[in-house]
Motif scaffolding. Structure first.
Motif, short mmCIF file in Angstrom:
data_model
loop_
_atom_site.label_atom_id
_atom_site.label_comp_id
_atom_site.label_asym_id
_atom_site.label_seq_id
_atom_site.Cartn_x
_atom_site.Cartn_y
_atom_site.Cartn_z
N LYS A 70 76.00 46.94 28.79
CA LYS A 70 76.08 45.55 28.31
C LYS A 70 74.84 44.74 28.68
O LYS A 70 74.68 43.60 28.25
CB LYS A 70 77.34 44.88 28.87
CG LYS A 70 78.62 45.45 28.29
CD LYS A 70 79.83 44.72 28.83
CE LYS A 70 81.11 45.32 28.22
NZ LYS A 70 82.31 44.77 28.83
N ILE A 71 74.01 45.31 29.55
CA ILE A 71 72.78 44.61 29.92
C ILE A 71 71.71 44.96 28.90
O ILE A 71 71.16 46.06 28.90
CB ILE A 71 72.33 45.02 31.34
CG1 ILE A 71 73.43 44.67 32.35
CG2 ILE A 71 71.02 44.34 31.71
CD1 ILE A 71 73.17 45.19 33.76
N ASN A 72 71.44 44.04 28.00
CA ASN A 72 70.55 44.32 26.87
C ASN A 72 69.12 43.82 27.08
O ASN A 72 68.20 44.29 26.40
CB ASN A 72 71.11 43.65 25.61
CG ASN A 72 72.51 44.16 25.28
OD1 ASN A 72 72.74 45.36 25.27
ND2 ASN A 72 73.43 43.24 25.02
N PHE A 73 68.97 42.87 28.01
CA PHE A 73 67.65 42.27 28.20
C PHE A 73 67.34 42.11 29.68
O PHE A 73 68.24 41.97 30.51
CB PHE A 73 67.58 40.90 27.50
CG PHE A 73 67.75 40.98 26.01
CD1 PHE A 73 66.66 41.22 25.18
CD2 PHE A 73 69.01 40.86 25.44
CE1 PHE A 73 66.83 41.31 23.80
CE2 PHE A 73 69.19 40.95 24.07
CZ PHE A 73 68.10 41.18 23.25
N CYS A 101 68.66 35.52 29.60
CA CYS A 101 70.04 35.99 29.61
C CYS A 101 70.04 37.51 29.40
O CYS A 101 69.42 38.00 28.45
CB CYS A 101 70.82 35.31 28.49
SG CYS A 101 72.48 35.93 28.24
N GLN A 102 70.73 38.22 30.29
CA GLN A 102 70.70 39.69 30.18
C GLN A 102 71.58 40.20 29.02
O GLN A 102 71.46 41.34 28.62
CB GLN A 102 71.15 40.33 31.49
CG GLN A 102 72.56 40.01 31.91
CD GLN A 102 72.90 40.56 33.28
OE1 GLN A 102 72.08 41.21 33.93
NE2 GLN A 102 74.11 40.32 33.74
N LYS A 162 76.26 31.72 28.55
CA LYS A 162 76.76 32.48 29.69
C LYS A 162 75.97 32.16 30.97
O LYS A 162 74.76 31.90 30.92
CB LYS A 162 76.70 33.98 29.41
CG LYS A 162 77.82 34.47 28.49
CD LYS A 162 77.81 35.97 28.36
CE LYS A 162 78.95 36.44 27.46
NZ LYS A 162 78.84 37.88 27.14
N ILE A 163 76.68 32.22 32.08
CA ILE A 163 76.05 31.97 33.38
C ILE A 163 75.80 33.29 34.08
O ILE A 163 76.68 34.16 34.12
CB ILE A 163 76.96 31.09 34.27
CG1 ILE A 163 77.24 29.75 33.58
CG2 ILE A 163 76.35 30.88 35.65
CD1 ILE A 163 78.29 28.90 34.29
N THR A 164 74.60 33.49 34.61
CA THR A 164 74.30 34.67 35.42
C THR A 164 74.53 34.31 36.89
O THR A 164 73.78 33.51 37.45
CB THR A 164 72.85 35.13 35.21
OG1 THR A 164 72.64 35.43 33.83
CG2 THR A 164 72.55 36.38 36.05
#
Lengths: 296, 296
Positions: free
Chosen positions: A100-103, B104-105, B131-133
Motif C-alpha cells: 500500500k506504500i506507493n510513494f 503522502c505515501q 490522510k495523516i502520516t
C-alpha cells in the motif's frame, strides 16, 4: 517465511494450550506450534477458580470461546489486515501492508516492492532516492487505575466500539516514554491525574501490528471526568466490571489478569500474545488465544 | 507542550534521583520533574554495593556520569533528532521529524504540516487525499541469554558501534510478537536457538523514539556462531562482561540490572526511561539518566 499454527480442540470451548517458540531453521523466522488441552471451565470471562496465574508453569496460554461480535480496535490498523485472513498468513499480511506504500514520503518518488539486499522481507523502496520505508508495530499505552478497591473505566464516545468500556489508553507518541504516554492518555480520556505504580502487562497483537503496554496507576486526586472521547468514566468494583461490554480483547485480558492477581494477593508483570482465531472478525473481542503467557 | 527537567548535582558524579510524573494541566502533556541526590559510589558501571534494586522504593532512578564517547544506536533514528538537542526540546524534535515527511505515501500528494482538528501535535497531512502520516516509537526486541552462569554477547561487524559488544536485538517486525522477534534476532545475529524464559526489561529512549524490550532466554542447544552482522559471539562470566566496550546505553542498563538481580537472587521485570543528558552526543552511551525505574 511462515508461521504454522496447530490448534486442537473444539472451536467454541475453552482450554489452556502448551506453546513452543522455535526459530525456523535457515530463514531465521519463527515457527509457532500450539496444541490445546481442554479445560472444563467456561472462559466467557477468565475463570477465577481455574486461574491462569495459579498454573505452575510460567509458559501458559489460554484459548477463549468465540461469541458476541461487538467491538474492535481503538486504533487504525497499521498492517491493513483484512478481517478474515488466517493466522498462517502473517507474512502475506505484512507484504500486503507494504504494497500500500506507493510513494516515497521524503522525495515523492514512486516505490517498488522488493526484498532489499541482505534482508528477508518485501519492503517499499523508492525508485528515485532509494530510501526504504519500514513499517513497525505500534505501542498502545494505558493505565489500570486502582482506587478504593475499584478500577476506572471509560465508556467510548467514538468509533470503533462506541458505547463500550475500556481502560484509558492510546498510541504512544515519539518524544515521550510509555509511562508518560499512559499518563497523557489517562488525562485526555478520563481527566484523571495519575501516578504510575508499576508495569503490569505487555500484550502483543501481531495480526494488527499493535503492542499494548499497561501500567498499574493510582489517582493523585480523587477526581475524574469524561474527556472528549468518553461519554462516561466510572469506578467499578471487581465483581461489577462490565466484562460483557468491553471494547477490546486487550482490555479483556488485562482486566482478567488483574482480577486474578488481586485474588492471588500479588501483582506480577504479564507478557503474552493475543492471536485472533482464524476466520473470525477482528471486532469479535473473544475470538482469540492468549499465547506464550509469561510472568515476572 | 514541553518537558521541564531539573537535574541537580555534579554532571559527572553518580546519583539516584527522585522522579515525579505529572500531567501538564490543560494540555494533557506530561511534565517531568527530577531532582538528584548524590551517591558516593561510582556508576562507571552500576555498583554492586549500592544497588538500584536494593532500594526500598519502587520508584527509583539512577544518573550516570558521562565519560567515554564510543558507540551509538544500532538502529536508524526514527525521529531524526540532532546529536546535541536538549531534553527540553522533545516537542520540537517530534515536529522536526514530521516536517521531513514531504509527500503522502499512499497517493503521492504533497503534505502540509498542521495540527489536525481534535489533536495537539503537528502532523503531516496530505493536501490531496487528506490522510495523516503518523509517526510512532519503534520497539527493539532482544534476548539476554544465560548459559552456565554466563551471558551471550555479540561483537558488532556493522556500523554504528562496529567492534563493540551487544545483546542480540533488533527492530520488531509487523506480524510477529516481541518474543518471536527477539528469537529471530538472536538467530540472525548469533545463530542461537533460544527459548524465552521471562520478560526482563522495557527501556524507553524517548529522544530517539525507541523502546527496548529484553527477554531472559536460554540456549536450546549449546551452539552459537556469528551471524552476518557479528564478528564474534562469546559467553561472558558476569565479572568479565565488557562494560567498557558495550555498544549501546540500553545494553549497559540491561546488563547492570541483570548483574544486580543475579546478586540479589531474584529476577524482576524492570521498566525505565533512558534520557540522554542535554548537550551530549547520542554516541556517548554513558551520558544519560535512567528515570522512573520501576520493578515488578
Amino acid at each position: 517465511m511462515h508461521k504454522a499454527i496447530q490448534i486442537l480442540g473444539g472451536c467454541c470451548s475453552s482450554g489452556f494450550v502448551s506453546h513452543r517458540w522455535k526459530p525456523h531453521t535457515g530463514s531465521g523466522l519463527p515457527f509457532v506450534s500450539i496444541s490445546a488441552k481442554p479445560l472444563s471451565s467456561s472462559l466467557s470471562r477468565l475463570p477465577s477458580n481455574s486461574s491462569l496465574l495459579a498454573m505452575s508453569s510460567a509458559r501458559l496460554s489460554s484459548r477463549f470461546g468465540a461469541f458476541r461480535s461487538r467491538a474492535g480496535h481503538s486504533e487504525s490498523n497499521p498492517v491493513g489486515a483484512s478481517s478474515s485472513s488466517s493466522s498462517s498468513s502473517v507474512a502475506v499480511q505484512a507484504s500486503g501492508s507494504v504494497l500500500k506504500i506507493n510513494f516515497c514520503q521524503w522525495c515523492g518518488g514512486p516505490t517498488k516492492h522488493e526484498i532489499p539486499e541482505g534482508e528477508e522481507k518485501i519492503r517499499a523502496i523508492c525508485t528515485v532516492c532509494g530510501k526504504i520505508t519500514y513499517q513497525n508495530p505500534k505501542m498502545v499505552v494505558g493505565c489500570l487505575i486502582e482506587h478504593d478497591n475499584k478500577v476506572l473505566l471509560c465508556k467510548r464516545k467514538i468509533q470503533p466500539s462506541y458505547g463500550l468500556w475500556t481502560l484509558p489508553a492510546g498510541y504512544m507518541e515519539i518524544g515521550e516514554s510509555a509511562a508518560e504516554g499512559a499518563i497523557r492518555e489517562t488525562w485526555e480520556e478520563a481527566t484523571a491525574d495519575v501516578e504510575i505504580v508499576s508495569p503490569f502487562a505487555q500484550l502483543d497483537i501481531p495480526r494488527i501490528g499493535q503492542t499494548y503496554i499497561i501500567f498499574l496507576a493510582k489517582l493523585k486526586k480523587p477526581h475524574f471526568a469524561p474527556g472528549p472521547e468518553s461519554s462516561e468514566c466510572q469506578l467499578f468494583a471487581l465483581d461489577d466490571i462490565p466484562f460483557n461490554s468491553l471494547a477490546f480483547s486487550s482490555m479483556l485480558v488485562t482486566l482478567n489478569l488483574y482480577v486474578e492477581d488481586v485474588k492471588a494477593g500479588r501483582f506480577k508483570f504479564h507478557y503474552g500474545t493475543i492471536n485472533k482465531r482464524p476466520g473470525t472478525s477482528p471486532s469479535d473481542i473473544h475470538a482469540f488465544t492468549l499465547d506464550g503467557h509469561l510472568q515476572s
